[in-house]
Design a protein around this motif. Structure first.
Motif, PDB file in Angstrom:
ATOM      1  N   SER A 198      10.624   8.113   5.350  1.00 55.67           N
ATOM      2  CA  SER A 198      11.519   7.648   4.337  1.00 55.67           C
ATOM      3  C   SER A 198      12.263   6.386   4.720  1.00 55.67           C
ATOM      4  CB  SER A 198      12.479   8.649   3.957  1.00 55.67           C
ATOM      5  OG  SER A 198      11.929   9.884   3.381  1.00 55.67           O
ATOM      6  N   ALA A 199      12.737   6.366   5.880  1.00 52.75           N
ATOM      7  CA  ALA A 199      13.669   5.156   6.584  1.00 52.75           C
ATOM      8  C   ALA A 199      12.534   3.899   6.573  1.00 52.75           C
ATOM      9  CB  ALA A 199      14.102   5.527   7.797  1.00 52.75           C
ATOM     10  N   PRO A 200      11.320   3.891   7.209  1.00 57.83           N
ATOM     11  CA  PRO A 200      10.607   2.874   7.252  1.00 57.83           C
ATOM     12  C   PRO A 200       9.961   2.374   5.888  1.00 57.83           C
ATOM     13  CG  PRO A 200       9.915   4.174   9.095  1.00 57.83           C
ATOM     14  CD  PRO A 200      11.005   5.376   8.138  1.00 57.83           C
ATOM     15  N   TYR A 201       9.611   3.548   4.808  1.00 53.97           N
ATOM     16  CA  TYR A 201       9.278   3.050   3.618  1.00 53.97           C
ATOM     17  C   TYR A 201      10.419   2.235   2.769  1.00 53.97           C
ATOM     18  CZ  TYR A 201       7.206   3.562  -1.046  1.00 53.97           C
ATOM     19  OH  TYR A 201       6.814   3.622  -2.308  1.00 53.97           O
ATOM     20  N   ILE A 203      12.879   0.519   4.180  1.00 59.63           N
ATOM     21  CA  ILE A 203      13.120  -0.809   4.617  1.00 59.63           C
ATOM     22  C   ILE A 203      12.075  -1.864   4.504  1.00 59.63           C
ATOM     23  CG2 ILE A 203      13.196  -1.985   6.987  1.00 59.63           C
ATOM     24  CD1 ILE A 203      14.628   0.571   8.267  1.00 59.63           C
ATOM     25  N   SER A 204      10.679  -1.379   4.537  1.00 55.62           N
ATOM     26  CA  SER A 204       9.809  -2.097   4.167  1.00 55.62           C
ATOM     27  C   SER A 204       9.612  -2.439   2.556  1.00 55.62           C
ATOM     28  CB  SER A 204       8.323  -1.361   4.536  1.00 55.62           C
ATOM     29  OG  SER A 204       8.182  -0.960   5.706  1.00 55.62           O
ATOM     30  N   PHE A 205      10.056  -1.595   1.568  1.00 59.53           N
ATOM     31  CA  PHE A 205      10.152  -1.615   0.330  1.00 59.53           C
ATOM     32  C   PHE A 205      11.166  -2.666  -0.071  1.00 59.53           C
ATOM     33  CE2 PHE A 205      11.902  -0.709  -3.981  1.00 59.53           C
ATOM     34  CZ  PHE A 205      10.840  -0.831  -4.650  1.00 59.53           C
ATOM     35  N   ILE A 206      12.448  -2.605   0.661  1.00 56.66           N
ATOM     36  CA  ILE A 206      13.459  -3.584   0.232  1.00 56.66           C
ATOM     37  C   ILE A 206      13.202  -5.095   0.961  1.00 56.66           C
ATOM     38  CG2 ILE A 206      16.009  -4.258   0.941  1.00 56.66           C
ATOM     39  CD1 ILE A 206      16.627  -1.170   0.973  1.00 56.66           C
ATOM     40  N   ARG A 207      12.461  -5.008   2.135  1.00 57.84           N
ATOM     41  CA  ARG A 207      12.198  -6.213   2.679  1.00 57.84           C
ATOM     42  C   ARG A 207      11.113  -6.955   1.946  1.00 57.84           C
ATOM     43  NH1 ARG A 207       7.516  -6.985   5.566  1.00 57.84           N
ATOM     44  NH2 ARG A 207       7.496  -8.916   6.755  1.00 57.84           N
ATOM     45  N   LEU A 208      10.016  -6.374   1.721  1.00 56.07           N
ATOM     46  CA  LEU A 208       8.823  -6.877   0.677  1.00 56.07           C
ATOM     47  C   LEU A 208       9.251  -7.265  -0.648  1.00 56.07           C
ATOM     48  CD1 LEU A 208       6.004  -4.660   1.991  1.00 56.07           C
ATOM     49  CD2 LEU A 208       6.309  -7.110   2.191  1.00 56.07           C
ATOM     50  N   SER A 209      10.384  -6.473  -1.304  1.00 55.31           N
ATOM     51  CA  SER A 209      10.884  -6.695  -2.752  1.00 55.31           C
ATOM     52  C   SER A 209      11.639  -7.896  -2.708  1.00 55.31           C
ATOM     53  CB  SER A 209      11.731  -5.537  -3.178  1.00 55.31           C
ATOM     54  OG  SER A 209      11.006  -4.404  -3.469  1.00 55.31           O
ATOM     55  N   LEU A 250      -0.189 -14.589  -0.798  1.00 57.71           N
ATOM     56  CA  LEU A 250      -0.831 -13.350  -1.388  1.00 57.71           C
ATOM     57  C   LEU A 250      -1.586 -12.417  -0.339  1.00 57.71           C
ATOM     58  CD1 LEU A 250      -1.556 -14.678  -5.094  1.00 57.71           C
ATOM     59  CD2 LEU A 250       0.368 -13.533  -4.143  1.00 57.71           C
ATOM     60  N   PRO A 251      -2.517 -12.610   0.268  1.00 55.70           N
ATOM     61  CA  PRO A 251      -3.021 -11.910   1.402  1.00 55.70           C
ATOM     62  C   PRO A 251      -2.274 -11.250   2.333  1.00 55.70           C
ATOM     63  CG  PRO A 251      -4.435 -13.829   1.176  1.00 55.70           C
ATOM     64  CD  PRO A 251      -3.062 -14.043   0.463  1.00 55.70           C
ATOM     65  N   GLN A 252      -1.192 -11.987   2.888  1.00 58.54           N
ATOM     66  CA  GLN A 252      -0.107 -11.376   3.809  1.00 58.54           C
ATOM     67  C   GLN A 252       0.787 -10.404   3.282  1.00 58.54           C
ATOM     68  OE1 GLN A 252       0.160 -12.735   7.109  1.00 58.54           O
ATOM     69  NE2 GLN A 252       2.140 -12.178   7.744  1.00 58.54           N
ATOM     70  N   TYR A 253       1.445 -10.691   2.178  1.00 59.36           N
ATOM     71  CA  TYR A 253       2.268  -9.712   1.265  1.00 59.36           C
ATOM     72  C   TYR A 253       1.481  -8.541   1.013  1.00 59.36           C
ATOM     73  CZ  TYR A 253       6.234 -12.981   1.679  1.00 59.36           C
ATOM     74  OH  TYR A 253       7.121 -13.724   2.516  1.00 59.36           O
ATOM     75  N   GLY A 254       0.631  -8.655   0.415  1.00 55.82           N
ATOM     76  CA  GLY A 254      -0.712  -7.652  -0.270  1.00 55.82           C
ATOM     77  C   GLY A 254      -1.036  -6.674   0.622  1.00 55.82           C
ATOM     78  N   CYS A 255      -1.559  -7.071   1.886  1.00 51.63           N
ATOM     79  CA  CYS A 255      -2.087  -6.313   2.882  1.00 51.63           C
ATOM     80  C   CYS A 255      -0.872  -5.467   3.484  1.00 51.63           C
ATOM     81  CB  CYS A 255      -2.815  -6.965   3.887  1.00 51.63           C
ATOM     82  SG  CYS A 255      -4.197  -7.716   3.368  1.00 51.63           S
ATOM     83  N   THR A 256       0.421  -6.279   3.636  1.00 49.56           N
ATOM     84  CA  THR A 256       1.533  -5.497   4.398  1.00 49.56           C
ATOM     85  C   THR A 256       1.941  -4.495   3.313  1.00 49.56           C
ATOM     86  OG1 THR A 256       2.233  -7.638   5.148  1.00 49.56           O
ATOM     87  CG2 THR A 256       3.791  -6.024   5.314  1.00 49.56           C
ATOM     88  N   LEU A 261       3.705   0.469   2.418  1.00 49.08           N
ATOM     89  CA  LEU A 261       4.283   1.131   1.332  1.00 49.08           C
ATOM     90  C   LEU A 261       3.310   2.278   0.568  1.00 49.08           C
ATOM     91  CD1 LEU A 261       5.929  -1.704  -0.491  1.00 49.08           C
ATOM     92  CD2 LEU A 261       6.935  -0.069   1.020  1.00 49.08           C
ATOM     93  N   SER A 262       2.069   2.516   1.189  1.00 45.95           N
ATOM     94  CA  SER A 262       1.223   3.367   0.565  1.00 45.95           C
ATOM     95  C   SER A 262       1.773   4.952   1.005  1.00 45.95           C
ATOM     96  CB  SER A 262      -0.151   3.339   1.228  1.00 45.95           C
ATOM     97  OG  SER A 262      -0.660   2.237   0.837  1.00 45.95           O
TER      98      SER A 262
END
Length: 309
Positions: A198-201, A203-209, A250-256, A261-262
């Motif tokens: 949950s924590a990495p998800y 953190i990653s969600f907030i960062r990418l958003s 787009l490829p950078q953020y999309g692949c990350t 986030l999967s």
């Protein structure tokens, strides 16, 4: 304490792409070619910007720093991946070595993503406020943005790496990947990982958003400004610059997003490896290729640099 000592003795190995040595050899050649291409292209861009004083503007300084980050990020993965391909997955790595590679990959990849957002902001200022560009994109601000990208990358990587490696790993395990990525390593923990996931998800969600919002808003304003540019040539150049930037972003953020986030239930190791090749090798090649082919000033400087070799 006994559990920590047991975990510290665990070693990981990377699963080969194929049990056939010939297939492994072909993949090795492909990885080596991609690595050398990205290394040479990004190094050439960074050096060209460095030795050409007319290119010491925010746009090209950001580009040189992006090239340097691509070199470092790819280099923390490629040598070990290539060694593993040659050994058919028989190259063991300790938990400390795994954590070190993961830390630097997340650190450099996080800084890379922040720098791409800063570059989108720089283009917004250049196109929307050309008369105030020098004032709005001052040298102190550029330095602050570049240092801020590194600081944010560090602050992102440290807690994630510590969080993952506080999990117990009970046995020597095989990672279904070509490097020690966070989702692949987490699947090997011999404990309930729901809280740790949950924590990495989050953190990653907030960062990418935040980064995607910054980039999206920047390019929405850029497009709105471009359509108000009267000379067709000016509109064409602005559109060319924006399209080249988006083809990197787009490829950078999309692949990350796909990787981090999967949901675990839908995570596929096979798909994860393929997507990881895109955002570790392919985007590192796209950076020098796109920016050198779509930028007249940089192409001229690159030709002069190559003639001087």
């Amino acid at each position: 304490m006994e559990e920590i000592n047991k975990t510290a003795k665990v070693q990981f190995s990377l699963r080969p792409f194929s049990a056939d040595p010939k297939v492994q050899a072909v993949i090795f050649v492909a990885f080596l070619a991609m690595y050398l291409t990205s290394l040479g292209g990004n190094a050439l861009i960074a050096l060209t910007v460095q030795i050409n004083h007319p290119l010491h503007t925010p746009m090209y300084v950001f580009l040189a720093n992006l090239a340097a980050l691509e070199i470092l990020c790819t280099s923390c993965i490629a040598p070990l991946a290539l060694a593993n391909l040659l050994s058919m997955g028989r190259t063991p790595i300790s938990i400390a070595g795994c954590g070190t590679q993961m830390f630097f990959f997340i650190f450099l990849g996080g800084a890379d993503g922040v720098l791409l957002a800063a570059m989108a902001y720089e283009r917004l200022i250049a196109i929307r406020y050309p008369l105030g560009y020098t004032l709005l994109m001052s040298r102190p601000l550029c330095v602050a943005l570049m240092v801020g990208a590194l600081v944010l990358g560090f602050l992102l990587s440290l807690p994630l790496t510590v969080l993952i490696f506080r999990l117990p790993f009970c046995n020597n395990s095989e990672i279904y990947h070509f490097f020690r990525d966070m989702p692949a390593a987490m699947r090997l923990a011999c404990a309930d990982t729901h809280v740790h996931q949950s924590a990495p998800y989050a953190i990653s969600f907030i960062r990418l958003s935040i980064l995607l919002s910054m980039v999206s808003v920047s390019y929405v304003f850029i497009v709105a400004t471009v359509f108000r540019i009267r000379p067709a040539e000016g509109r064409r150049r602005a559109c060319s610059t924006c399209s080249s930037r988006l083809s990197v972003v787009l490829p950078q953020y999309g692949c990350t997003s796909f990787t981090y986030l999967s949901p675990r239930s839908s995570y596929s190791p096979e798909s994860g490896r393929v997507v990881s090749v895109v955002y570790t090798f392919i985007t590192a090649i796209l950076n020098p290729l796109i920016y050198s082919m779509r930028n007249k000033e940089l192409k001229t400087a690159l030709r002069r640099a190559l003639r001087g070799l």
